[in-house]
Enzyme design. Structure first.
Site, PDB file in Angstrom:
ATOM      1  N   GLY A 496      77.696 118.822 -24.569  1.00 47.77           N
ATOM      2  CA  GLY A 496      77.252 118.969 -23.187  1.00 47.77           C
ATOM      3  C   GLY A 496      77.177 120.433 -22.804  1.00 47.77           C
ATOM      4  N   VAL A 497      76.363 120.725 -21.793  1.00 49.66           N
ATOM      5  CA  VAL A 497      76.221 122.082 -21.273  1.00 49.66           C
ATOM      6  C   VAL A 497      76.234 122.004 -19.759  1.00 49.66           C
ATOM      7  CG1 VAL A 497      74.808 124.157 -21.175  1.00 49.66           C
ATOM      8  CG2 VAL A 497      74.840 122.783 -23.262  1.00 49.66           C
ATOM      9  N   GLY A 498      77.084 122.814 -19.117  1.00 50.21           N
ATOM     10  CA  GLY A 498      77.165 122.835 -17.661  1.00 50.21           C
ATOM     11  C   GLY A 498      77.106 124.245 -17.140  1.00 50.21           C
ATOM     12  N   GLY A 499      77.290 124.386 -15.834  1.00 47.29           N
ATOM     13  CA  GLY A 499      77.242 125.700 -15.224  1.00 47.29           C
ATOM     14  C   GLY A 499      78.350 126.612 -15.704  1.00 47.29           C
ATOM     15  N   VAL A 503      80.298 122.535 -23.800  1.00 44.01           N
ATOM     16  CA  VAL A 503      81.402 121.628 -24.116  1.00 44.01           C
ATOM     17  C   VAL A 503      81.261 121.214 -25.575  1.00 44.01           C
ATOM     18  CG1 VAL A 503      82.610 119.511 -23.516  1.00 44.01           C
ATOM     19  CG2 VAL A 503      81.395 120.787 -21.739  1.00 44.01           C
ATOM     20  N   LYS A 517      85.809 122.824 -23.282  1.00 41.03           N
ATOM     21  CA  LYS A 517      84.814 123.439 -22.396  1.00 41.03           C
ATOM     22  C   LYS A 517      85.053 124.944 -22.369  1.00 41.03           C
ATOM     23  CE  LYS A 517      84.706 122.528 -17.861  1.00 41.03           C
ATOM     24  NZ  LYS A 517      84.368 121.815 -16.600  1.00 41.03           N
ATOM     25  N   ASP A 613      81.659 117.009  -6.082  1.00 39.81           N
ATOM     26  CA  ASP A 613      80.557 116.984  -7.048  1.00 39.81           C
ATOM     27  C   ASP A 613      80.512 115.653  -7.791  1.00 39.81           C
ATOM     28  OD1 ASP A 613      78.324 118.077  -8.203  1.00 39.81           O
ATOM     29  OD2 ASP A 613      79.399 119.193  -9.747  1.00 39.81           O
TER      30      ASP A 613
END
Length: 824
Positions: A496-499, A503, A517, A613
């Site tokens: 996964g990729v977030g702000g 991850v 993360k 969120d």
């Protein structure tokens, strides 16, 4: 004078673009238009002729003899002729163009995939380089895409290369445009760098490589290359308005009053400056002073963008009536904009203002205009005519695209350096105070400590002192262990990729599977989120909240380690992946689990925690499809006992954001309830919360679903994978619950405890039907929390859930932890 659009003016409004086509088009010095893969020349939209690259003179631009020209044997009748052929590069290839005039150039690449005998262009995967600089990485598409780049060319030759991503891949292109831009199209002076608490000057903008992401005709109709001076496309702003009730369209039939030193028809066509969105001051539901806001998804997180805003005062009857403020991502970008002064006291004179701003952690850019303190109370207003957003690609050292961003980083470094110094000073004072009050604090309530919010940057010492002083030593994990457990952060292990960052799937020394993360290396922008997650997750445990295993802050890293959730986010089991769809019963159990976790957050202490969120990507599933709420980076403490809300800046995700919180900037736990309601509709309909590619009525999932619910036809938009298994009584109750969650005002929404109880009842209805309950009565269920008089209000109970989860709760919340066995 401009007028709000009404029914009698609609036709004139939509035909307005046709009134301004006769002005002379811009004639670029360099002008290369290539019809790739074709044997004949063709026109596209206008009289511009695209040359065949299979015969002279077009073939002279090809610098490889190993490319292949292909044609679509079954083209769509609506497909432009330009898109019926393509040039394929099995082993790479390029076009080369002679540059006669150095300076800023437009480069447009057209990609329209189709299936031919030897190649299916939808399976292509490749990179694109301009004079050796990569502008597109790992590109593939299944639909028509036009990529536009704006950059400064200093070499006599411009080379555009198409390189297969891997040995089995290939590149392609349907058409290429290369032409010189008007003089001073990108200026080096006057560009504001929008950062927290100030707006600095961004230098050397013309030497940056820009990729166009959005081009919006605010308040107007769609503009095509047929009626644009530089053959651009401008789309309408309807799908980007965050609160449509705040704005109304304004327009004029008079041509703009262009002035020397202002905007020109090459900067934007007349039709952009002849339409606008202004404040809808007649809307009685809104407060006297409010902002008009737009949200733009730009995908890239924490990346700088050029934001060009177009203005033309078509709403004032005389000069010096209009004053307003401009905000970008909640930061004040321009205070007290006075268009009369900026345009040398000429009414309806176009101008544009350039800003450089960073996208937020969710990959969004939010633009707002609102009244200034200088506004006359009788004439409060704000307007916007057009928006262009261009991504600033990575710094370039190539001779082709000259210039560096050193000036920017000097500015940013200076500002952030001040923050570091102040942070160290205040943290030193804080540590001394903590030593003095340590005994007193240890005997206080077990409620969570308020989350601290930091602005700007910090170095590793600041982070270490902040985290270490909080007493989280037992959660520390060495960087070496995490590096080993993720194979040196191997990109193939990214889940996964977030702000905050990427991850990774990993493991610890004891072979425990974990999710790692990692904050972007060298960046301290995620410090508030980093501290928030440690603060919250180190103090609570619950079966339906993702557990924090540990953290790492060595070597200026910010790494959080969680329990590994095998099945990933809920979203991936609803749409957009190859995972088999969840059954209706599974979806209900997931919603119930997430509601339990959220209810514990809201009620687990005197103040509680507001997540801020909630969305389908922040609800994770373990190997047994048990739902757990994740990502607490935006969370904060709820209001005190004698307060009704927390006043704070707006944070959250587009499509899930509580409209009341957005309008008033007053946060309550009902904001989470609204977001959860959107998730419920997402679970039911299996589509995104916002899909700008759909028609206007369907863009916003919550609005669309509620409309069908009120028509009594919600079953028509239910996910086909579960439509046949939902009992009508179960669907009715579920839909009513979701609709109540998405009420416009928080006071009209249920608590998350009420939502939890209703969802459990929905599951019972699904498994056994209404039983002895009359059909007309099963819509309302009494929450058992109303029968708690027998419990002492003052006592605390530590609950052990039998699965290793525990937490301190008051006796008044004990019922939220009861498990309903019926239907399990």
């Amino acid at each position: 004078m401009a007028f709000p659009i009404n029914l009698t003016q609609t036709l004139l409004f939509f035909f307005c673009p046709l009134l301004h086509l006769s002005f002379a088009a811009f004639t670029p010095t360099d002008n290369y238009l290539i019809n790739s893969g074709s044997n004949t020349n063709t026109s596209f939209f206008t009289t511009r002729s695209f040359l065949s690259d299979s015969s002279e003179p077009g073939s002279s631009f090809l610098s490889t003899d190993r490319s292949i020209s292909i044609s679509d044997t079954n083209p769509s009748p609506d497909s432009p002729v330009l898109y019926n052929t393509a040039r394929v590069f099995p082993v790479g290839g390029s076009y080369k163009f002679q540059v006669t005039t150095k300076g800023t150039h437009f480069i447009r690449l057209h990609f329209a995939p189709f299936k031919a005998s030897r190649f299916n262009l939808r399976s292509a995967k490749f990179r694109v380089l301009i004079n050796g600089f990569s502008v597109i990485n790992s590109f593939s598409t299944s639909s028509v895409v036009v990529k536009e780049f704006i950059l400064k060319i200093d070499d006599p030759v411009l080379e555009i290369s198409f390189l297969p991503f891997k040995a089995s891949g290939f590149g392609f292109v349907n058409a290429v445009e290369v032409f010189s831009a008007p003089k001073d199209y990108i200026m080096d002076q006057g560009t504001k760098l929008v950062i927290p608490n100030s707006a600095q000057i961004f230098s050397n903008l013309s030497s940056q490589v820009l990729e166009t992401v959005h081009r919006i005709n605010v308040g107007g109709s769609k503009l095509t290359p047929f009626n644009d001076t530089l053959w651009r496309t401008w789309v309408v702003d309807d799908n980007y308005l965050l609160l449509r009730a705040a704005a109304r369209r304004a327009w004029t039939t008079h041509s703009p009053n262009y002035q020397n030193g202002g905007a020109t028809r090459e900067i934007a066509p007349d039709n952009v400056y002849m339409t606008a969105q202004e404040m809808d001051r007649d809307n009685q539901e809104l407060q006297a002073r409010f902002n008009i806001s737009w949200g733009f998804q730009v995908d890239e997180k924490r990346v700088l963008h050029l934001v060009r805003l177009h203005f033309c005062d078509i709403v004032s009857s005389s000069l010096n009536q209009l004053y307003f403020n401009v905000f970008i991502n909640e930061y004040l970008a321009f205070k007290d904009v006075d268009l009369s002064t900026l345009t040398f006291h000429v009414l309806a004179s176009p101008l544009y203002i350039d800003f450089v701003a960073e996208s937020d952690r969710s990959g969004m850019l939010r633009i707002s205009v609102g009244p200034s303190d200088l506004s006359n109370p009788a004439r409060v207003n704000a307007l916007l005519n057009g928006v262009e957003i261009m991504r600033i690609l990575s710094p370039v050292s190539s001779e082709v695209v000259s210039g560096k961003r050193n000036v920017v980083w000097i500015v940013v470094g200076s500002v952030l350096g001040g923050f570091v110094f102040l942070s160290l000073f205040f943290l030193s004072v804080l540590c001394l105070c903590r030593r003095k009050n340590n005994k007193t604090r240890s005997s206080e309530s077990t409620g969570w400590t308020p989350l601290r919010r930091f602005r700007g940057s910090s170095n590793s010492r600041t982070t270490e002192r902040t985290v270490s002083s909080s007493g989280y030593h037992t959660l520390r994990i060495s960087f070496a262990e995490l590096q080993s457990g993720t194979n040196n952060f191997d990109r193939s292990l990214v889940i996964g990729v977030g702000g905050f960052g990427m991850v990774f799937r990993g493991s610890l020394k004891d072979n425990t599977k974990v999710a790692v993360k990692r904050g972007s290396p060298g960046s301290r922008q995620g410090l508030p989120e980093f501290l928030s997650e440690i603060t919250i997750l180190s103090k609570i445990r619950h079966r339906h909240l993702v557990s924090l295993v540990g953290y790492c802050e060595e070597q200026s890293e910010m790494i959080l380690v969680y329990e590994y959730m095998d099945k990933g986010p809920l979203k991936s089991h609803l749409y957009g992946s190859t995972n088999p769809p969840l059954s209706w019963k599974q979806r209900l159990e997931v919603c119930i689990g997430a509601a339990r976790g959220l209810h514990y957050l809201h009620t687990g202490s005197s103040q509680g925690i507001i997540h801020r969120d909630i969305k389908s990507t922040n609800i994770l599933l373990d190997n047994n499809y048990v739902a757990k709420v994740a990502d607490f980076g935006l969370s904060r403490s709820g209001p005190c006992i004698d307060e009704t809300h927390v006043s704070t800046g707006v944070k959250g995700s587009f499509g899930y954001l509580d409209p009341e919180y957005f309008r008033r900037q007053q946060l309550t736990d009902k904001s989470d309830v609204y977001s959860f309601g959107v998730v419920l509709f997402e679970v039911l309909c299996a589509r995104p919360a916002v899909d700008p590619l759909l028609v206007r009525e369907q863009v916003n999932l919550a609005e669309w679903a509620i409309e069908w619910q009120r028509k009594g036809m919600l079953d028509q938009i239910v996910d086909p994978n579960i439509a046949d298994e939902i009992k009508p009584c179960s669907l009715k109750k579920f839909a009513e619950t979701a609709e109540k969650c998405c009420a416009d005002y928080g006071v009209d929404r249920p608590t998350i405890g009420d939502v939890l109880w209703n969802l459990e009842h929905v599951l019972q209805l699904q498994e056994s039907g209404p039983l002895n309950i009359p059909e007309e009565d099963y819509g309302d269920v009494t929450d058992p929390r109303t029968a708690r008089q027998g419990l002492s209000n003052g006592s605390n109970i530590e609950r052990d859930y039998g699965d290793g989860t525990s937490g301190i709760i008051s006796s008044t919340q004990v019922f939220s932890q009861l498990m309903t066995n019926a239907g399990r």
